[in-house]
Design an enzyme around this catalytic site. Structure first.
Site, PDB file in Angstrom:
ATOM      1  N   HIS A  20      -0.789  -2.446  -3.480  1.00 32.57           N
ATOM      2  CA  HIS A  20      -1.338  -2.170  -2.241  1.00 32.57           C
ATOM      3  C   HIS A  20      -2.708  -1.374  -2.501  1.00 32.57           C
ATOM      4  O   HIS A  20      -2.932  -0.461  -1.733  1.00 32.57           O
ATOM      5  CB  HIS A  20      -0.417  -1.304  -1.674  1.00 32.57           C
ATOM      6  CG  HIS A  20       1.037  -1.913  -1.331  1.00 32.57           C
ATOM      7  ND1 HIS A  20       1.104  -2.793  -0.418  1.00 32.57           N
ATOM      8  CD2 HIS A  20       2.184  -1.938  -1.989  1.00 32.57           C
ATOM      9  CE1 HIS A  20       2.493  -3.194  -0.302  1.00 32.57           C
ATOM     10  NE2 HIS A  20       3.094  -2.864  -1.378  1.00 32.57           N
TER      11      HIS A  20
ATOM     12  N   SER B 199       5.305  -7.700  -1.914  1.00 31.77           N
ATOM     13  CA  SER B 199       5.405  -6.697  -1.050  1.00 31.77           C
ATOM     14  C   SER B 199       4.640  -6.768   0.141  1.00 31.77           C
ATOM     15  O   SER B 199       3.324  -7.206   0.058  1.00 31.77           O
ATOM     16  CB  SER B 199       5.159  -5.281  -1.705  1.00 31.77           C
ATOM     17  OG  SER B 199       5.527  -4.179  -0.721  1.00 31.77           O
TER      18      SER B 199
ATOM     19  N   HIS C 190      -1.648  -6.808   4.645  1.00 24.51           N
ATOM     20  CA  HIS C 190      -1.797  -7.626   3.459  1.00 24.51           C
ATOM     21  C   HIS C 190      -0.559  -7.762   2.729  1.00 24.51           C
ATOM     22  O   HIS C 190       0.601  -7.419   3.191  1.00 24.51           O
ATOM     23  CB  HIS C 190      -2.770  -6.911   2.523  1.00 24.51           C
ATOM     24  CG  HIS C 190      -2.206  -5.538   2.004  1.00 24.51           C
ATOM     25  ND1 HIS C 190      -2.664  -4.143   2.775  1.00 24.51           N
ATOM     26  CD2 HIS C 190      -1.379  -4.969   1.114  1.00 24.51           C
ATOM     27  CE1 HIS C 190      -1.951  -3.168   2.149  1.00 24.51           C
ATOM     28  NE2 HIS C 190      -1.194  -3.912   1.200  1.00 24.51           N
TER      29      HIS C 190
END
Length: 708
Positions: A63, A132, A157
């Protein structure tokens, strides 16, 4: 494969596929929930009426917006969950992964046999094994379905991470997207066709270096890897995800169930490879002779794992095997980095071997990467063999003496007497560390100085007076054992013998009386009932003749037997008293129930009628008058015991022959005669006594009858 082909393969795009959410697995946190209807609504809204994405989502690392490594080529909602297919195209990131994979021992082991080795794919499978999804929260269904607000995009994303927070989010890497989708048995043929159409439309061309979206570096990736080390449930969750998705049934590069501990095992190198590496790496010193034969294997360690062959030191070369040794007994040679170990090959080598120059190089003092295992006795034997050569190799070195210091003599078990010669601490220390022999005293001396003597001006103290014993009773009593004597110290010698014999000032007798008074209490008094001659008087119980100190030997046994006998007698007497008390109570009740007033004494319950009442009965016979006595006799035969005698039924003729008594007299000789006769008849009809207790009971009853 050549170097150019490896570099071209390293920069080639890598595909990654996996589930972003499983509909049949409820997450641990409510914010991670993604229902099917919400996901399909978001896909239609973002795909402009189609269940797919119109704009490719970025694919990053953990992330991090600066670590974008590719894009999401396809995303589709299938039967079991939300599935996506990404493409890693960053050349800078792939180059970092390629260099890191060359240093990994786990990657060097290679994949499963049917798969082709690919270090980049294997490194990504072991480092970033999870997917994720970054999306909007859907705690409220209405808020999730409405795209109004600051964030109009439901999906932001997809990140490659060490482990995903949702269940079943395992990442599978590969060079072919079709091969990646075939690793998941939950995908149907229609699902694969839909995913194929999406990635073909999106395109997967490689990105050049100028348009590389990856703006991070290796330090950022290292920081993310350190953060992943603190995830405690990473390996168990990856194993669970691998079984849940079904990847275990098909070959893949997934390292979720592979433990990296097995990669740390030291591998045994062959003799050819070790010989070649030593010939290339080692540079012999000037004047040293390189052996023609291969070096002998090192000493086997205690563990089953074989250590690799040690490289030769620049200053020490392994010695050749002597021709006299058999193949079953190879020569043992080891090189160590300790300064004293430089002379070990010289001392243990055969005559044909030579040793390097006089002074070792500085590099030889560094510890090698690999070690050799030696037993303790072999290690000390090598050190002992190197002592003689150490002063030659190292000028100024001092060798320890071969013989150990003699052990000190043992200490004496008891201190020496005062008559022995005095030995100081200096002499004891000299005796420890030198061959000191005392000419006066052959053994050890005492550790303490003798007791100091008194000053000559002081008088000599008198010797202690012996304690003597005195009898406590009169001189005539000789039957008391010596244990009953009293002991007096010599301080009472000034008092007279008479004063000691009679208690002195009276303190001893006073203490004895106080002890006796304290020991005697009301609990020692025996019970007495109303109607007895001694009622109201304090009677002492029978005390056991037991010594105050408990006794010992035969006295204790005899006292215990006497105590048992007294206990039996005491119990029998108490039983008799209870029976007598019950009989008196019953006779009192019977006398109260008679028609005529009877005068009762505290010791008898026999009813007597005056003569005037007998003669003025108006035709009544004495038998009728004695009907109350007959009832008493019947109850006596039934088991009621009287304290004076047992009443028997008397006939009318016996009562008539008894004759009237004098008027005004309260005695009744006729009833007494009948009672005595009945007692004799009852005594004659009784059975002989059973035991001593029964005999004592009968004697006691007879004595009470006589008293009455």
């Amino acid at each position: 494969m050549t170097m150019d082909e490896q570099q071209s393969q390293a920069v080639a795009p890598v595909y990654v596929g996996g589930f972003l959410a499983r509909y049949d697995q409820s997450p641990d946190e409510a914010e991670l929930l993604l229902p099917r209807d919400v996901v399909e609504h978001w896909l239609h809204a973002q795909g402009q009426g189609q269940p797919s994405l119109s704009v490719a989502l970025p694919l990053n690392i953990n992330h991090d917006d600066t670590a974008v490594v590719g894009h999401v080529a396809a995303m589709q909602s299938v039967r079991d969950g939300l599935f996506c297919l990404g493409c890693v195209t960053s050349p800078r990131f792939l180059e970092i992964v390629r260099r890191a994979s060359e240093k990994s021992e786990l990657v060097s082991r290679g994949p499963v046999s049917p798969l082709q080795p690919d270090k980049v794919v294997e490194f990504l499978s072991g480092s970033y094994a999870g997917l994720s999804l970054s999306s909007r929260r859907c705690d409220d269904v209405e808020a999730a379905t409405s795209l109004s607000g600051s964030e109009t995009t439901p999906f932001k994303h997809v990140a490659l991470c060490s482990v995903g927070r949702r269940r079943g989010t395992l990442a599978v890497y590969g060079r072919d997207p079709e091969w990646v989708t075939q690793r998941f048995p939950d995908l149907t043929a229609a699902d694969r066709d839909g995913l194929r159409a999406q990635w073909q439309r999106c395109g997967s061309t490689a990105v050049d270096a100028s348009g590389d979206p990856f703006r991070s570096d290796s330090y950022g990736l290292l920081g993310n890897s350190v953060d992943a080390l603190y995830i405690r449930e990473r390996l168990p969750k990856l194993r669970y995800d691998k079984q849940l998705v079904g990847v275990t049934e098909r070959e893949s590069y997934v390292k979720a169930s592979v433990s990296p501990e097995a990669a740390c095992v030291i591998k045994a190198a062959s003799a050819e490879r070790s010989g070649d590496s030593r010939s290339q790496a080692a540079t012999p010193a000037a004047g040293a002779r390189v052996p023609s034969s291969s070096p002998s294997p090192p000493v086997e360690p205690p563990s089953p794992v074989q250590p690799p062959a040690l490289p030769a030191s620049p200053s020490v070369l392994p010695a050749e095997s002597p021709p006299s040794l058999s193949p079953s007994e190879p020569a043992e040679a080891a090189s160590m980095s300790h300064p004293l170990s430089a002379a070990v090959p010289a001392a243990t080598a055969p005559p044909g071997a030579t040793v390097a120059g006089a002074s070792p190089a500085v590099s030889s003092l560094a510890w090698p990467h690999d070690g050799v295992y030696l037993p303790k006795d072999a290690f000390f034997s090598l050190l002992g063999a190197s002592r003689s050569a150490a002063p030659v190799m190292y000028p100024g070195a001092v060798a320890a003496p071969p013989s150990a210091s003699p052990a000190p003599l043992p200490l004496p078990s008891y201190p020496a007497s005062y008559g022995a010669p005095v030995v100081g601490y200096d002499q004891l220390a000299a005796r420890h560390f030198a061959d000191y022999v005392d000419p006066h005293y052959p053994g050890w001396g005492r550790r303490y100085e003798p007791a100091p003597s008194l000053h000559p001006s002081y008088p000599v103290p008198p010797p202690p007076s012996p304690a003597y014993y005195r009898r406590r009773d009169s001189p005539g009593g000789m039957d008391e054992p010596p244990s009953g004597w009293e002991r007096y110290d010599g301080g009472h010698r000034g008092q007279s013998q008479k004063q000691h014999r009679h208690g002195g000032s009276g303190g001893h007798n006073k203490r004895r009386k106080e002890t006796a008074a304290a020991s005697s209490s009301s609990s020692d008094e025996d019970l007495s009932f109303p109607g007895e001659a001694e009622h109201g008087r304090a009677r002492k119980r029978l005390k056991s003749h037991v010594n105050s100190d408990g006794g010992s030997g035969g006295h204790a046994g005899s006292n215990q037997q006497q105590q048992q006998r007294y206990d039996e007698l005491r119990d029998a007497i108490h039983e008799l008293k209870r029976d007598l008390f019950a009989a008196r109570q019953s006779s009192t009740l019977l006398s109260a129930a008679l028609p005529s007033a009877a005068s009762s004494s505290p010791t008898t319950t026999t009813v007597c009628t005056p003569t005037s009442e007998l003669t003025s009965g108006g035709g009544e016979t004495p038998t009728a008058l004695l009907s109350g006595g007959a009832k008493v006799a019947e109850r006596a035969q039934a088991g009621v015991v009287n304290a004076s005698c047992r009443l028997a039924t008397a006939s009318g003729s016996e009562a008539a022959t008894a004759g009237p008594s004098t008027a005004g007299s309260s005695s009744c000789p006729a009833s007494v005669v009948l009672a005595a006769a009945a007692a004799q008849a009852a005594a004659a009809s009784q059975s002989p006594p059973k035991d001593m207790v029964d005999l004592n009971r009968r004697i006691f009853v007879a004595a009470l009858n006589k008293l009455e």
